[in-house]
Design an enzyme around this catalytic site. Structure first.
Site, PDB file in Angstrom:
ATOM      1  N   LYS A  68     -10.766  -8.271   6.556  1.00 12.47           N
ATOM      2  CA  LYS A  68      -9.896  -7.170   6.974  1.00 12.47           C
ATOM      3  C   LYS A  68     -10.773  -5.946   7.190  1.00 12.47           C
ATOM      4  O   LYS A  68     -11.604  -5.615   6.347  1.00 12.47           O
ATOM      5  CB  LYS A  68      -8.850  -6.889   5.889  1.00 12.47           C
ATOM      6  CG  LYS A  68      -7.915  -5.729   6.181  1.00 12.47           C
ATOM      7  CD  LYS A  68      -6.917  -5.565   5.035  1.00 12.47           C
ATOM      8  CE  LYS A  68      -5.991  -4.390   5.255  1.00 12.47           C
ATOM      9  NZ  LYS A  68      -5.041  -4.214   4.125  1.00 12.47           N
ATOM     10  N   VAL A  76      -7.470  -8.213  11.013  1.00 10.18           N
ATOM     11  CA  VAL A  76      -8.013  -9.334  10.253  1.00 10.18           C
ATOM     12  C   VAL A  76      -8.650 -10.335  11.206  1.00 10.18           C
ATOM     13  O   VAL A  76      -8.097 -10.634  12.269  1.00 10.18           O
ATOM     14  CB  VAL A  76      -6.912 -10.037   9.428  1.00 10.18           C
ATOM     15  CG1 VAL A  76      -7.518 -11.149   8.580  1.00 10.18           C
ATOM     16  CG2 VAL A  76      -6.170  -9.040   8.543  1.00 10.18           C
ATOM     17  N   GLY A 109      -5.017 -11.455  12.973  1.00  8.73           N
ATOM     18  CA  GLY A 109      -3.876 -10.688  12.491  1.00  8.73           C
ATOM     19  C   GLY A 109      -4.094  -9.197  12.518  1.00  8.73           C
ATOM     20  O   GLY A 109      -5.195  -8.702  12.734  1.00  8.73           O
ATOM     21  N   LYS A 110      -2.984  -8.495  12.263  1.00 12.45           N
ATOM     22  CA  LYS A 110      -3.005  -7.037  12.267  1.00 12.45           C
ATOM     23  C   LYS A 110      -2.079  -6.563  11.161  1.00 12.45           C
ATOM     24  O   LYS A 110      -0.925  -6.990  11.098  1.00 12.45           O
ATOM     25  CB  LYS A 110      -2.549  -6.520  13.627  1.00 12.45           C
ATOM     26  CG  LYS A 110      -2.652  -5.015  13.799  1.00 12.45           C
ATOM     27  CD  LYS A 110      -2.609  -4.629  15.274  1.00 12.45           C
ATOM     28  CE  LYS A 110      -1.371  -5.135  15.975  1.00 12.45           C
ATOM     29  NZ  LYS A 110      -1.296  -4.669  17.377  1.00 12.45           N
ATOM     30  N   SER A 159      -0.830  -3.158   8.309  1.00 14.99           N
ATOM     31  CA  SER A 159      -0.245  -1.834   8.449  1.00 14.99           C
ATOM     32  C   SER A 159      -1.253  -0.827   8.983  1.00 14.99           C
ATOM     33  O   SER A 159      -0.907   0.044   9.773  1.00 14.99           O
ATOM     34  CB  SER A 159       0.302  -1.365   7.097  1.00 14.99           C
ATOM     35  OG  SER A 159      -0.693  -1.471   6.093  1.00 14.99           O
ATOM     36  N   PHE A 160      -2.519  -0.930   8.569  1.00 13.91           N
ATOM     37  CA  PHE A 160      -3.533  -0.035   9.139  1.00 13.91           C
ATOM     38  C   PHE A 160      -4.894  -0.720   9.170  1.00 13.91           C
ATOM     39  O   PHE A 160      -5.924  -0.102   8.966  1.00 13.91           O
ATOM     40  CB  PHE A 160      -3.602   1.305   8.382  1.00 13.91           C
ATOM     41  CG  PHE A 160      -3.766   1.174   6.899  1.00 13.91           C
ATOM     42  CD1 PHE A 160      -5.015   1.147   6.317  1.00 13.91           C
ATOM     43  CD2 PHE A 160      -2.655   1.091   6.086  1.00 13.91           C
ATOM     44  CE1 PHE A 160      -5.164   1.031   4.954  1.00 13.91           C
ATOM     45  CE2 PHE A 160      -2.790   0.979   4.714  1.00 13.91           C
ATOM     46  CZ  PHE A 160      -4.039   0.952   4.149  1.00 13.91           C
ATOM     47  N   GLY A 161      -4.882  -2.005   9.441  1.00 11.33           N
ATOM     48  CA  GLY A 161      -6.131  -2.739   9.563  1.00 11.33           C
ATOM     49  C   GLY A 161      -5.941  -3.997  10.375  1.00 11.33           C
ATOM     50  O   GLY A 161      -4.822  -4.376  10.710  1.00 11.33           O
ATOM     51  N   ASP A 169       5.489  -4.544  -2.645  1.00 13.88           N
ATOM     52  CA  ASP A 169       5.694  -4.937  -1.248  1.00 13.88           C
ATOM     53  C   ASP A 169       5.726  -6.459  -1.102  1.00 13.88           C
ATOM     54  O   ASP A 169       5.146  -7.017  -0.171  1.00 13.88           O
ATOM     55  CB  ASP A 169       4.605  -4.336  -0.360  1.00 13.88           C
ATOM     56  CG  ASP A 169       5.075  -4.141   1.085  1.00 13.88           C
ATOM     57  OD1 ASP A 169       6.307  -4.142   1.324  1.00 13.88           O
ATOM     58  OD2 ASP A 169       4.225  -3.979   1.972  1.00 13.88           O
TER      59      ASP A 169
END
Length: 486
Positions: free
Chosen positions: A122, A107, A100-101, A103-105, A216
């Site tokens: 992460k 996984v 995964g990806k 917002s600014f990292g 969020d």
């Protein structure tokens, strides 16, 4: 129990699962994109909220685990033993695959070499965080995650760093996030959505006790475990408020943000509090049931226009939904936060949830209606391709790259640094980053406590460290200024 066809549609003019005419479902993280109809004979997920379209198996997870298990069992005898006094680091983990990806990292799945336990890791590139002014958000998320643990949260186990990246190692949940399942056109039943609402209610009630507003809550940030239970993740824009305080910053994902957040930003006023997360739960629940959100809001919408929208547009509810579910959604989606359903007690009193066994729920003894297919890894396979092919600094080549960089740095005059500001920021992160090991913390808590010796008399007073100063999370300060998010 209604059929899958009933659960999406609201009229004969629109096919089940389709937005009204002229309102296409937008692509991207804000909303799922429509997929082509399923091929004949395609497998269906077990659910009272079933699946219309399932992709071909992306990853034979059970076969992979069996294969890895056999190879790992052979290596168990030579399993490494790490010094308990040593801080956990990158070498303690085996990288298995990217999944995964954020917002600014990014996984990936990892396995701790000594215990063979599986986690999600992460990792965030330090330089990119500095350039995007995200250092404070990362540090805030770490500060929060190190202090909380709950059955319906994605819990932090380890945090550490190296020269390039900051790492967070968390619970591995293999069922995928709710956004992924929406994009696969899963039709969630009312019973399944009720369970998600209840599990999120328990998570939000716990967070409120810790003075935390998540800010969020959305399908992207709710992960399912293999059995189908929901877990809230991603605290990088969460905030901590003390008793009587209110948050004021414009923070969140616009389609899921409560009206009072926009109102506070445009008109000022008293700010907002824990009620905003319950609004987000209402938006999420509506979207899971219908396939699109109650309000047509996108990230490009001006904030001023959204303040007007909530006072002029009414939410449309599907006639085939039960009156109890509609009443529950109305209470969650009440524009005035003072009248909104926004506490565990409110949820427990809702007629739609009258039969819920809350003690069983908190122990995960209530069986979810939707169980992710265990034969698949529920993520986009392009994440791994990007990591292997497109990523300029892939994780699996980190050890060799860091050794090379170290050799190069030693041979270069440090006075000729091209970017002193960037280096100062990197040095500040290196110094202030908080290393965490929940496993070690749990072991120390389980040990019997020995009685403390009587204090020795002192001739002169010794300086005492200020408690507030000791507990405060260090930041980069003036070196790496980042906007706060009260």
């Amino acid at each position: 129990m209604r059929s899958g066809a009933e659960r999406r549609g609201s009229s004969a003019a629109a096919s089940p699962g389709s937005p009204p005419p002229g309102r296409a479902r937008p692509a991207g993280s804000d909303a799922p994109s429509a997929l082509p109809p399923p091929a004949a004979g395609q497998p269906r997920a077990r659910d009272s909220g079933d699946v219309r379209s399932q992709p071909r198996p992306l990853f034979q997870w059970s076969k992979w685990k069996k294969r890895m298990g056999s190879s790992m069992s052979a290596a168990t005898a030579r399993r490494p033993v790490f010094d308990d006094k040593e801080d956990v680091n990158f070498d303690h983990f085996q990288i298995l695959r990217a999944i995964g990806k954020g917002s600014f990292g990014k996984v990936c799945i990892v396995q701790k070499r000594d215990t063979e336990k599986m986690y999600a890791m992460k990792y965030m590139n330090k330089q990119q965080c500095i350039e995007r002014d995200e250092v404070r958000n990362v540090f805030r998320e770490l500060e929060i995650l190190q202090e909380i643990e709950h059955v319906f949260l994605v819990n932090l186990w380890y945090s550490f760093q190296d020269e390039e990246d900051m790492f967070m190692v968390v619970d591995l949940l293999l069922g995928g996030d709710l956004r992924y399942h929406l994009q696969q056109n899963v039709q969630f039943s009312e019973d399944t959505v009720r369970l998600y609402i209840c599990e999120m209610a328990l998570a939000l009630d716990y967070l409120r006790g810790q003075h935390i507003i998540h800010r969020d809550v959305k399908p992207d940030n709710i992960l399912l475990d293999e059995r189908g239970h929901a877990h809230l993740t991603d605290f990088n824009i969460a905030t901590i408020i003390k008793d009587g305080e209110r948050a004021t910053a414009l923070a969140g994902t616009k389609p899921y943000m409560a009206p009072e957040i926009f109102h506070s930003f445009v008109n000022g006023g008293t700010g907002y509090s824990f009620e905003v997360d319950w609004w987000s739960v209402g938006v999420m629940a509506y979207e899971l049931l219908r396939g699109w959100r109650p309000y047509d809001i996108h990230s490009s919408n001006a904030v001023e226009s959204l303040v007007q929208l909530f006072s002029t547009v009414s939410v449309q509810y599907v006639p085939t939904w039960s009156k109890e579910m509609v009443a529950l959604l109305r209470k969650l989606l009440t524009v005035n936060p003072e009248h909104r359903l926004s506490s565990l007690q409110d949820v427990q009193a809702a007629p739609a949830l009258a039969g819920v066994l809350w003690d069983h729920l908190s122990e995960k003894r209530v069986e979810p209606g939707f169980v992710p297919n265990k034969g698949r890894l529920h993520c986009d396979p392009t994440f791994e391709l990007e990591e292997m092919i497109l990523e300029s600094r892939p994780l699996h080549k980190k050890k060799k790259r860091l050794a090379k960089n170290k050799s190069r740095d030693n041979s270069r005059d440090s006075s000729q640094s091209e970017n002193d500001y960037l280096q100062d920021c990197l040095d500040a992160i290196q110094q202030d980053f908080v290393i965490f090991n929940r496993e070690k913390l749990k072991r120390s808590q389980d040990l019997p406590r020995e009685p403390l010796p009587a204090p020795e008399s002192r001739d002169a007073a010794e300086p005492v460290e200020d408690e507030a100063e000791r507990s405060a999370l260090p930041m980069c300060g003036p070196i790496c200024p980042s906007a706060g998010s009260g």
